[in-house]
Design an enzyme around this catalytic site. Structure first.
Site, PDB file in Angstrom:
ATOM      1  N   ASP A 163      10.737   4.691  12.559  1.00 47.27           N
ATOM      2  CA  ASP A 163      11.349   3.650  13.383  1.00 47.27           C
ATOM      3  C   ASP A 163      12.709   3.169  12.852  1.00 47.27           C
ATOM      4  O   ASP A 163      13.730   3.318  13.523  1.00 47.27           O
ATOM      5  CB  ASP A 163      10.378   2.473  13.613  1.00 47.27           C
ATOM      6  CG  ASP A 163       9.658   1.993  12.360  1.00 47.27           C
ATOM      7  OD1 ASP A 163       9.997   2.448  11.251  1.00 47.27           O
ATOM      8  OD2 ASP A 163       8.766   1.138  12.489  1.00 47.27           O
TER       9      ASP A 163
ATOM     10  N   ASP B 233       0.858  -1.185   0.000  1.00 42.67           N
ATOM     11  CA  ASP B 233       0.000   0.000   0.000  1.00 42.67           C
ATOM     12  C   ASP B 233       0.893   1.234   0.000  1.00 42.67           C
ATOM     13  O   ASP B 233       2.124   1.108   0.093  1.00 42.67           O
ATOM     14  CB  ASP B 233      -0.960   0.007   1.200  1.00 42.67           C
ATOM     15  CG  ASP B 233      -0.240  -0.274   2.493  1.00 42.67           C
ATOM     16  OD1 ASP B 233       0.948   0.122   2.624  1.00 42.67           O
ATOM     17  OD2 ASP B 233      -0.834  -0.898   3.388  1.00 42.67           O
TER      18      ASP B 233
ATOM     19  N   ASP C 252       1.867   4.981   1.502  1.00 41.73           N
ATOM     20  CA  ASP C 252       1.771   6.033   2.512  1.00 41.73           C
ATOM     21  C   ASP C 252       2.444   7.268   1.951  1.00 41.73           C
ATOM     22  O   ASP C 252       3.478   7.190   1.293  1.00 41.73           O
ATOM     23  CB  ASP C 252       2.482   5.605   3.803  1.00 41.73           C
ATOM     24  CG  ASP C 252       1.858   4.359   4.412  1.00 41.73           C
ATOM     25  OD1 ASP C 252       0.623   4.282   4.454  1.00 41.73           O
ATOM     26  OD2 ASP C 252       2.614   3.456   4.824  1.00 41.73           O
TER      27      ASP C 252
HETATM   28  P1  ATP Z   1       4.102  -2.539   5.519  1.00 39.78           P
HETATM   29  O1  ATP Z   1       4.670  -2.815   4.181  1.00 39.78           O
HETATM   30  O2  ATP Z   1       3.992  -3.754   6.344  1.00 39.78           O
HETATM   31  O3  ATP Z   1       2.873  -1.679   5.490  1.00 39.78           O
HETATM   32  P2  ATP Z   1       5.347  -0.124   6.468  1.00 39.78           P
HETATM   33  O4  ATP Z   1       6.803   0.181   6.659  1.00 39.78           O
HETATM   34  O5  ATP Z   1       4.614   0.651   5.412  1.00 39.78           O
HETATM   35  O6  ATP Z   1       5.236  -1.680   6.253  1.00 39.78           O
HETATM   36  P3  ATP Z   1       3.376   0.875   8.278  1.00 39.78           P
HETATM   37  O7  ATP Z   1       2.936   0.295   9.562  1.00 39.78           O
HETATM   38  O8  ATP Z   1       2.416   0.917   7.144  1.00 39.78           O
HETATM   39  O9  ATP Z   1       4.677   0.083   7.860  1.00 39.78           O
HETATM   40  O10 ATP Z   1       3.912   2.326   8.603  1.00 39.78           O
HETATM   41  C1  ATP Z   1       4.294   3.242   7.588  1.00 39.78           C
HETATM   42  C2  ATP Z   1       5.548   4.009   8.013  1.00 39.78           C
HETATM   43  O11 ATP Z   1       5.261   4.805   9.175  1.00 39.78           O
HETATM   44  C3  ATP Z   1       6.722   3.136   8.402  1.00 39.78           C
HETATM   45  O12 ATP Z   1       7.472   2.752   7.294  1.00 39.78           O
HETATM   46  C4  ATP Z   1       7.493   4.041   9.344  1.00 39.78           C
HETATM   47  O13 ATP Z   1       8.235   4.979   8.639  1.00 39.78           O
HETATM   48  C5  ATP Z   1       6.376   4.795  10.050  1.00 39.78           C
HETATM   49  N1  ATP Z   1       5.953   4.113  11.304  1.00 39.78           N
HETATM   50  C6  ATP Z   1       4.922   3.269  11.451  1.00 39.78           C
HETATM   51  N2  ATP Z   1       4.805   2.852  12.708  1.00 39.78           N
HETATM   52  C7  ATP Z   1       5.802   3.432  13.395  1.00 39.78           C
HETATM   53  C8  ATP Z   1       6.232   3.399  14.757  1.00 39.78           C
HETATM   54  N3  ATP Z   1       5.592   2.645  15.656  1.00 39.78           N
HETATM   55  N4  ATP Z   1       7.297   4.164  15.113  1.00 39.78           N
HETATM   56  C9  ATP Z   1       7.919   4.931  14.193  1.00 39.78           C
HETATM   57  N5  ATP Z   1       7.588   4.991  12.915  1.00 39.78           N
HETATM   58  C10 ATP Z   1       6.544   4.265  12.501  1.00 39.78           C
HETATM   59 MG    MG Z   2       2.474   0.556   4.962  1.00 35.58          MG
END
Ligand code: ATP
Ligand code: MG
Length: 417
Positions: free
Chosen positions: A126, A49, A51
């Site tokens: 993170d 997805d 962001d």
């Molecule tokens: P996925 O592919 O599983 O969605 P993702 O990296 O996009 O992985 P998300 O949970 O969708 O993870 O979060 C989007 C972004 O927001 C992360 O890549 C990170 O930069 C930030 N983020 C999300 N949760 C946290 C957290 N708990 N602490 C710090 N940054 C976070």
């Molecule tokens: Mg994501």
């Protein structure tokens, strides 16, 4: 255009994400893809997805897109909806100065809504691999933390002081494990070591957030890997204390592994999966032990079954919530385990027609696989499902797996017909 992101991955960017980015840009805002989508594209994978990070405030974003709504308490973000696809738009947020922080006793961030610049936003993310910003328009990847190198080295590195970052948000420990399992990366030593000591911080998270994190760990195709990592980083016991304890005296660990492996395989084969099955497996031995205890105290079999399931589930819900639609299925899977052992008269046909037969049968096979002695019931049910009407009649009379395994005491079984 630089070539950090391969063309075939670039072509996978959702048209809706591109629309949101360009509309924000046209209105004079900065806007980038960020996080998982950038990371996955650098790896040449199709992003799950998209962001977006922007300097527009949530209210401004909301007013630009009529198909959008503000969500979140801890973080206010905007969801822009296009049919089934949701593009998540978050405003750049600042790193913290000590006196601005609103923290719990353990150091957890309670609010995090101070807006900032892209340069500041980078450092509240993170892991370095998640802190990359990409503009499809210019082709630029903004990398202020060495995230591209870490992706190439397959390294999960936490930004900032690991212990502080885990205290701010203990879910980051579970996220480290999630990305390790999903990407098959290594957690770097500085990020990994403190987890052994800090698992207790997970208790500060809400039970619903923990349920969500467990979903992401166990329902996305890498559950077995994630479970083994949670054990080796000493985190599993903080989420499932009764199950962790049961591992010392029962085949619980093996049962969970087999169940998670089958969940992973079903996901790989695009078959439906339910967390109810996974939770039924994780909590099976705590349930069985509780039931035995009650029976030893003289509680009747039927009451002990009901009471043990209620107790086991209620105790788990102190740690991770489990929505009711799943707990009811867990109970059905558990209750059917006992009913599947009665294989006479009309019972097998009623069970076969039961909505949860398939899940319960799969569960029974897993129990046998880890060494439970169930009178070869799994094999009997396998044969029963394949048998025609006449064969089924014979099988019900014997109640045994079939000719090959007929036992001496067959008489006592048929006499109850
Ligand atoms: P996925 O592919 O599983 O969605 P993702 O990296 O996009 O992985 P998300 O949970 O969708 O993870 O979060 C989007 C972004 O927001 C992360 O890549 C990170 O930069 C930030 N983020 C999300 N949760 C946290 C957290 N708990 N602490 C710090 N940054 C976070
Ligand atoms: Mg994501």
């Amino acid at each position: 255009m630089n070539d950090i992101i391969p063309i075939q991955a670039r072509n996978q960017i959702s048209i809706n994400a591109l629309k949101v980015l360009s509309r924000l840009n046209r209105h004079g805002y900065q806007a980038y893809l960020v996080g998982g989508s950038v990371r996955d594209m650098i790896l040449g994978r199709a992003p799950k997805d998209f962001d977006i990070a922007t300097d527009a405030h949530p209210e401004d974003v909301k007013s630009l897109f009529k198909n959008s709504r503000l969500i979140g308490r801890r973080f206010r973000i905007v969801h822009v909806r296009f049919g089934r696809e949701i593009i998540e738009v978050a405003t750049f947020r600042a790193a913290w100065s000590e006196n601005q922080r609103e923290q719990s006793e353990n150091g957890m961030l309670l609010a995090d809504n101070i807006y900032g610049t892209l340069e500041e936003d980078v450092f509240r993310r993170d892991f370095s691999i998640n802190a990359l910003y990409y503009s499809p328009d210019t082709g630029d990847v903004i990398d202020l933390v060495g995230g591209v190198d870490d992706i190439k080295a397959k390294k999960i590195r936490l930004l900032g002081d690991p212990e502080n970052r885990y205290r701010e948000d203990p879910a980051r420990m579970l996220r480290a494990i999630r990305f390790k399992s999903k990407l098959d990366f290594d957690i770097d030593r500085q990020a990994g070591e403190p987890m052994h000591q800090l698992g207790y911080l997970l208790q500060d998270l809400s039970t619903s957030r923990l349920f969500e994190e467990v979903q992401k760990l166990f329902m996305t195709g890498h559950a077995l890997y994630a479970f083994n990592e949670m054990l080796s980083y000493d985190l599993f016991g903080w989420l499932f204390p009764d199950s962790r304890r049961a591992m010392d005296s029962t085949p619980a660990e093996k049962l969970i592994q087999v169940a998670l492996k089958s969940t992973d395989q079903r996901i790989a084969n695009e078959l439906p999966v339910t967390p109810a099955f996974v939770y039924a497996a994780i909590l099976w031995y705590p349930f069985v032990e509780e039931k035995k205890k009650l029976e030893a105290e003289g509680v009747s079999y039927a009451e002990a079954t009901m009471e043990a399931s209620a107790k086991t589930i209620a105790r788990q819900q102190l740690f991770t919530s489990i929505p009711r639609r799943f707990t009811s299925v867990m109970r059905e899977i558990w209750y059917l385990q006992f009913r599947l052992l009665v294989r006479r008269r009309r019972k097998p046909d009623a069970l076969l027609a039961h909505k949860r037969f398939r899940a319960a049968y799969d569960f029974l096979l897993i129990r046998e696989e880890v060494g439970e002695k169930l009178d070869n019931s799994g094999e009997w049910w396998t044969r029963y499902q394949e048998a025609d009407a006449a064969q089924r009649q014979i099988m019900k009379q014997s109640g045994k797996p079939g000719r090959r395994r007929r036992r001496k005491h067959q008489g006592t079984v048929t006499s109850s017909l």
